[in-house]
Design an enzyme around this catalytic site. Structure first.
Site, PDB file in Angstrom:
ATOM      1  N   HIS A  21     -43.849  77.672  20.454  1.00 28.96           N
ATOM      2  CA  HIS A  21     -43.408  79.051  20.685  1.00 28.96           C
ATOM      3  C   HIS A  21     -42.575  79.433  19.466  1.00 28.96           C
ATOM      4  CE1 HIS A  21     -43.052  82.422  23.410  1.00 28.96           C
ATOM      5  NE2 HIS A  21     -41.744  82.447  23.276  1.00 28.96           N
ATOM      6  N   LYS A 166     -45.404  90.788  24.700  1.00 23.03           N
ATOM      7  CA  LYS A 166     -44.391  90.919  23.646  1.00 23.03           C
ATOM      8  C   LYS A 166     -44.811  89.985  22.517  1.00 23.03           C
ATOM      9  CE  LYS A 166     -39.565  89.228  23.703  1.00 23.03           C
ATOM     10  NZ  LYS A 166     -38.246  89.452  24.320  1.00 23.03           N
ATOM     11  N   LYS A 168     -43.613  88.044  18.888  1.00 20.53           N
ATOM     12  CA  LYS A 168     -42.437  87.618  18.141  1.00 20.53           C
ATOM     13  C   LYS A 168     -42.740  87.787  16.666  1.00 20.53           C
ATOM     14  CE  LYS A 168     -39.501  86.143  21.210  1.00 20.53           C
ATOM     15  NZ  LYS A 168     -38.147  86.703  21.230  1.00 20.53           N
ATOM     16  N   ASP A 197     -40.573  91.753  19.278  1.00 24.20           N
ATOM     17  CA  ASP A 197     -39.175  91.318  19.182  1.00 24.20           C
ATOM     18  C   ASP A 197     -38.954  90.742  17.796  1.00 24.20           C
ATOM     19  OD1 ASP A 197     -36.624  90.399  19.512  1.00 24.20           O
ATOM     20  OD2 ASP A 197     -37.039  89.150  21.269  1.00 24.20           O
ATOM     21  N   GLU A 223     -37.720  95.379  19.810  1.00 25.82           N
ATOM     22  CA  GLU A 223     -36.519  94.677  20.281  1.00 25.82           C
ATOM     23  C   GLU A 223     -35.722  94.124  19.109  1.00 25.82           C
ATOM     24  OE1 GLU A 223     -37.512  92.008  23.429  1.00 25.82           O
ATOM     25  OE2 GLU A 223     -35.639  90.900  23.312  1.00 25.82           O
ATOM     26  N   ASP A 248     -31.033  93.548  22.297  1.00 27.50           N
ATOM     27  CA  ASP A 248     -30.950  92.253  22.983  1.00 27.50           C
ATOM     28  C   ASP A 248     -29.685  91.509  22.524  1.00 27.50           C
ATOM     29  OD1 ASP A 248     -31.271  89.849  24.243  1.00 27.50           O
ATOM     30  OD2 ASP A 248     -33.119  89.269  23.240  1.00 27.50           O
ATOM     31  N   LYS A 272     -29.523  89.597  30.281  1.00 28.58           N
ATOM     32  CA  LYS A 272     -29.784  88.158  30.433  1.00 28.58           C
ATOM     33  C   LYS A 272     -28.572  87.545  31.119  1.00 28.58           C
ATOM     34  CE  LYS A 272     -32.882  87.784  26.501  1.00 28.58           C
ATOM     35  NZ  LYS A 272     -33.197  87.219  25.181  1.00 28.58           N
ATOM     36  N   GLU A 325     -39.336  90.092  31.578  1.00 27.53           N
ATOM     37  CA  GLU A 325     -40.078  89.070  30.820  1.00 27.53           C
ATOM     38  C   GLU A 325     -39.774  87.692  31.426  1.00 27.53           C
ATOM     39  OE1 GLU A 325     -38.510  89.411  26.818  1.00 27.53           O
ATOM     40  OE2 GLU A 325     -36.587  88.553  27.406  1.00 27.53           O
TER      41      GLU A 325
HETATM   42  C1  MUC Z   1     -35.583  86.860  23.114  1.00 30.63           C
HETATM   43  O1  MUC Z   1     -34.908  87.045  22.120  1.00 30.63           O
HETATM   44  O2  MUC Z   1     -35.917  87.847  23.727  1.00 30.63           O
HETATM   45  C2  MUC Z   1     -37.550  86.121  25.342  1.00 30.63           C
HETATM   46  C3  MUC Z   1     -38.897  85.993  25.404  1.00 30.63           C
HETATM   47  C4  MUC Z   1     -39.284  85.097  24.418  1.00 30.63           C
HETATM   48  O3  MUC Z   1     -40.421  84.726  24.133  1.00 30.63           O
HETATM   49  O4  MUC Z   1     -38.193  84.691  23.744  1.00 30.63           O
HETATM   50  C5  MUC Z   1     -37.046  85.182  24.388  1.00 30.63           C
HETATM   51  C6  MUC Z   1     -35.910  85.463  23.519  1.00 30.63           C
HETATM   52 MG    MG Z   2     -35.051  89.238  22.308  1.00 30.41          MG
END
Ligand code: MUC
Ligand code: MG
Length: 371
Positions: A21, A166, A168, A197, A223, A248, A272, A325
């Site tokens: 991941h 989502k 990254k 994000d 994000e 976030d 969170k 999420e």
């Molecule tokens: C984040 O920063 O949002 C949330 C989903 C994911 O894949 O990583 C987290 C961290």
């Molecule tokens: Mg995030």
């Protein structure tokens, strides 16, 4: 109901992920859960969990640090004392221990589980009452490989497990990230919500370029495009673009939420439990956001089932403009919980039993404990 805490124990539990991941600051192959067991003076038990992402690369608390803060400072401050709920627990934790919200979140979760079990009600009832029996949940495509992400997204759409994704980004150049994002947006087709994000990776100028391009591609939400500390850039991006910004890392608790809203931020906040210090503390941030007209999103620190369910109980009491999420358990190869919630049709079901409404699998808990 008044609970006298008799004992607090904690363990580190390491569970491999189903695939790498990749985030802008770390690649995960394993998730470490700090598991807490709270026993009261009548022998009743509550469970809590704290996770972070990529050791110390996400925030200032590591799994080992969380366990040490609990064992060395927080447990001695709480054991032998009586608590009526999260308010008195937070007061008892915040005087002797500053910060360490991840550790505090595990303990608040354990108290809520214990109290819910003793009263015979779900944690959601203690937190205000659920608005719905299930919550929307997206999936994060972050294998690091565009073709693999598209295949994964198509499979999950075909299975009907998720309808929103989502991505990254931020580890690569802006041009590469935009190619990756556009390919996935086109690969998954119209009607599928794609958000990104950036995890703080861009400076303010790159963020303006990135937001303009992502808006043109048809991305729904961006994000944390800039550094946690760059509140001015986050506010200005949120006012400049039609494409909404999700804060976030920049909003951990109610104080951050108030400051960002007062500075003129428009958009949404990722809630969170770990950032705020527990499910009840995260709701304080949610209520500040609601008062300021800022939309809500149920965020994850990639928790296992315990932390995910604790979050779901809190998020279930809120109108969530951007859903959640809370897919953390699905990223892990195995589970230490015997009866995890069901993920189907883009939704996750909220457990209905007393407390968190889940049961530990003792064999698996022992098997994955760090020796
Ligand atoms: C984040 O920063 O949002 C949330 C989903 C994911 O894949 O990583 C987290 C961290
Ligand atoms: Mg995030």
């Amino acid at each position: 109901m008044s609970i006298q805490i008799a004992r607090i124990e904690s363990w580190l539990v390491d569970i491999p992920t189903i695939r790498p991941h990749k985030l802008s600051m770390a690649t995960m192959g394993c998730q470490t859960l700090t598991i807490v067991k709270m026993t009261d003076s009548d022998g009743a038990v509550g469970w809590g969990e704290a996770t972070t992402i990529g050791g110390l690369s996400y925030g200032p608390e590591s799994p080992e640090g969380i366990k040490s803060a609990i064992d060395t400072y927080l447990a001695p401050a709480l054991c032998g004392k009586r608590f009526d709920g999260p308010a008195s627990l937070a007061a008892a934790m915040n005087l002797p221990v500053k910060g360490n919200s991840f550790a505090k979140s595990a303990l608040e979760t354990a108290l809520l589980d214990l109290q819910g079990k003793r009263l015979g009600v779900p944690v959601s009832t203690l937190l205000g009452g659920a608005l719905a029996p299930s919550l929307p949940v997206l999936w994060t495509l972050a294998s690091g490989d565009t073709a693999r992400d598209i295949d994964e997204g198509k499979r999950l759409l075909a299975e009907g497990r998720h309808q929103a994704f989502k991505l990254k980004i931020g580890a690569k150049s802006l041009a590469e990230d935009l190619r990756h994002t556009q390919a996935i947006k086109e690969g998954l087709g119209e009607g599928v919500s794609i958000r990104v994000d950036v995890n703080q990776a861009w400076d303010a100028v790159t963020a303006v370029r990135g937001m303009a391009a992502l808006q043109a591609i048809g991305i729904d939400l961006v994000e944390q495009p800039v550094a946690l500390w760059d509140r001015a850039a986050l506010v200005s991006l949120s006012q400049r673009f039609v494409l909404p910004v999700l804060a976030d890392e920049a909003v951990a608790d109610a104080h951050d939420g108030y400051a960002l809203a007062a500075a003129g931020f428009t958009g949404a906040y990722a809630l969170k439990i770990a950032k705020a210090g527990g499910p009840a503390q995260a709701l304080k941030l949610a209520h500040v956001a609601q008062a300021a007209g800022i939309a809500l999103y149920g965020g994850t620190m990639l928790e296992g089932t315990l932390g995910t369910v604790a979050s779901l109980h809190a998020w279930s009491t809120l109108p969530l403009g951007w859903g959640t999420e809370m897919f953390g358990p699905l990223l892990l190869k195995d589970d230490i919980i015997a009866d995890p919630p069901r993920f189907q049709g883009g939704q996750v079901t909220l457990p209905q039993g007393p407390g968190l409404g889940i049961t530990l699998d003792d064999d698996k808990f022992r098997f994955y404990q760090r020796k």
